[in-house]
Design an enzyme around this catalytic site. Structure first.
Site, short mmCIF file in Angstrom:
data_model
loop_
_atom_site.label_atom_id
_atom_site.label_comp_id
_atom_site.label_asym_id
_atom_site.label_seq_id
_atom_site.Cartn_x
_atom_site.Cartn_y
_atom_site.Cartn_z
N GLY A 198 27.56 3.57 -11.19
CA GLY A 198 26.78 4.66 -10.64
C GLY A 198 27.53 5.43 -9.57
CG ASP A 199 29.72 6.29 -6.01
OD1 ASP A 199 30.80 6.89 -5.89
OD2 ASP A 199 28.76 6.46 -5.23
#
Length: 474
Positions: free
Chosen positions: A279-280
């Site tokens: 998610g990053d």
């Protein structure tokens, strides 16, 4: 008779009809167009390894150490791999025992098949943590088993909250000759509890990493699956001679700040042959935060990122910064494959960061459905406290981005420099973004450099002929 002779040409061309000749002509035209207008290394070639029995590797950053003389199983220390029994004390007891052999031939702790629930535990020197096939180290959901430790000096506080921060699940400080490996065993951080605290704004202290090594030397992390980290997954900080190779790193694509691998104020770091969904950023190179990073002045240098593939819908394949206040130099990023992501390559900085990003080579990048293939960004307004200096601006020098192909792009590169910062030797070479409209233009501000063999047409800020000798056509 001459007419009875069958030549190779007759066999090849005899069945052709008038319509098939038209098809041949069309194919010839297509091949000619491809050879003229596609970059020298087209997208399908970027996926093919260069010939040779052994791919280029930086694994020699890790200096081989002999196997530990003492080999034990977690079961020898009372461990029970049923997925519900807490093994925190078993792991801590095992490490205390292994510490006796730091200077007596080293040791190895085997984790057999099973699910081993545990809170945080520390590693020791001259030590191997080996996860056998089917082994799962499962992170405890009890916050008390993730103690609070002091903030890193180059950050001055927890990254998310003031004060200290939660320790990582697997932790090491001031250790050397460490191997974390296995037969594709798994470390599962059970991060959802932490993500909920972040989403609900009830987080009291900065989340812990899955693995953090501080001020450590000669480390190999390989052949494992790390999943569901509460925060950044692998975080070597103030470290030297680190190899992270053959890892699978997974997190839900909406899990906040679950970076894959974040080398931070570290040197001689090799990150290669890893698959990451997060998610990053898949990989983010850092070196401290604003005035704290400037004062500590511990740069990240001599870092190689190679053969990384993965996806992140909110961030980038490889990021540099935005915490880069201690300086970042001598970075090589190559053979990156990113898809369905917000950005391919991103350099992040801002006022207050200071520091420098110098001597960076980014090449052979393949992207599919990446929104902004290349991005320099600023303006996060993200500072540790009120002590940051707005006059502290970063320096950028000798950044080369080359051999990039992006398919189904939606935007041209966005290069937003920092007002007052200096650029020298910024070069873009052999870059093709398919799917972008002919009228699309690069968006540039406070940058200067040179571009050649680039489509779509670059911004005027990249037509500085004083840099052309460093960016000559291939």
């Amino acid at each position: 008779m001459e007419s009875d002779k069958t030549t190779f040409a007759a066999l090849l061309l005899g069945p052709c009809t008038r319509s098939s000749w038209a098809l041949v002509f069309l194919l010839f035209t297509l091949v000619t167009f491809v050879s003229l207008y596609l970059p020298s290394r087209p997208v399908w070639l970027l996926a093919v390894p260069l010939p040779g029995p052994h791919p280029t590797t930086c694994a020699a950053f890790f200096h081989h150490v002999p196997p530990g003389k003492v080999v034990k199983s977690i079961e020898d220390f009372g461990g029970i791999g049923d997925g519900t029994t807490s093994n925190t004390e078993s792991f801590r007891r095992a490490i205390r025992y292994m510490q006796r052999f730091q200077n007596r031939g080293g040791s190895q702790l085997n984790i057999p098949a099973g699910t081993w629930l545990t809170g945080s535990f520390n590693l020791t020197s001259n030590f191997t943590l080996f996860l056998q096939q089917g082994a799962v180290i499962l992170a405890s959901q009890d916050l008390k088993e993730w103690p609070i430790i002091e903030a890193l000096p180059s950050y001055g506080r927890g990254r998310e909250r003031l004060g200290g921060r939660h320790i990582s699940l697997i932790h090491g400080n001031g250790i050397s000759n460490v191997v974390i490996t296995g037969q594709n065993g798994t470390v599962d951080g059970q991060g959802k509890m932490w993500w909920d605290l972040w989403w609900n704004r009830t987080l009291e202290h900065t989340r812990g990493h899955l693995l953090e090594l501080i001020n450590s030397d000669n480390v190999l992390i390989s052949n494992l699956t790390f999943r569901n980290s509460p925060f950044w997954t692998i975080h070597p900080v103030y470290c030297r001679n680190v190899v992270i190779k053959g890892m699978t790193i997974l997190a839900p694509l909406n899990a906040p700040n679950t970076d894959g691998i974040d080398p931070d104020s570290s040197s001689n770091v090799c990150i290669e042959d890893n698959y990451i969904e997060s998610g990053d950023d898949l990989v983010a190179i850092k070196s401290g935060w604003d005035q704290y990073g400037i004062n500590v002045a511990h740069p990240s240098t001599n870092i190689i990122v190679r053969r990384i593939s993965g996806t992140t819908p909110t961030c980038s394949g490889v990021g540099i910064g935005s915490e880069m206040s201690g300086g970042i130099s001598n970075i090589t990023i190559e053979n990156l494959h990113v898809w369905d992501s917000a950005a391919g390559v991103r350099i992040k900085s801002d006022k207050g960061r200071g520091g420098y990003i110098v001597n960076v080579s980014i090449s052979d990048i393949r992207m599919e459905r990446v929104k902004i293939p290349i991005r320099f960004s600023r303006g996060s307004n993200d500072h540790p406290d009120d002590g940051w200096d707005p006059k502290a601006v970063p320096t950028f020098k000798d950044i080369l981005i080359s051999n990039v192909v992006s398919v189904n792009s939606t935007k041209a590169p966005i290069l937003e420099g920092v007002e007052g910062s200096s650029f020298e030797g910024l070069c873009f070479k052999n870059i093709t973004l398919h799917g972008v409209a002919l009228s699309t233009r690069w968006r540039c501000e406070y940058v200067s450099g040179f571009a050649t063999e680039v489509f779509p047409v670059p911004c005027v800020e990249l037509r500085n002929n004083s840099y052309s000798s460093r960016c000559s056509p291939s």
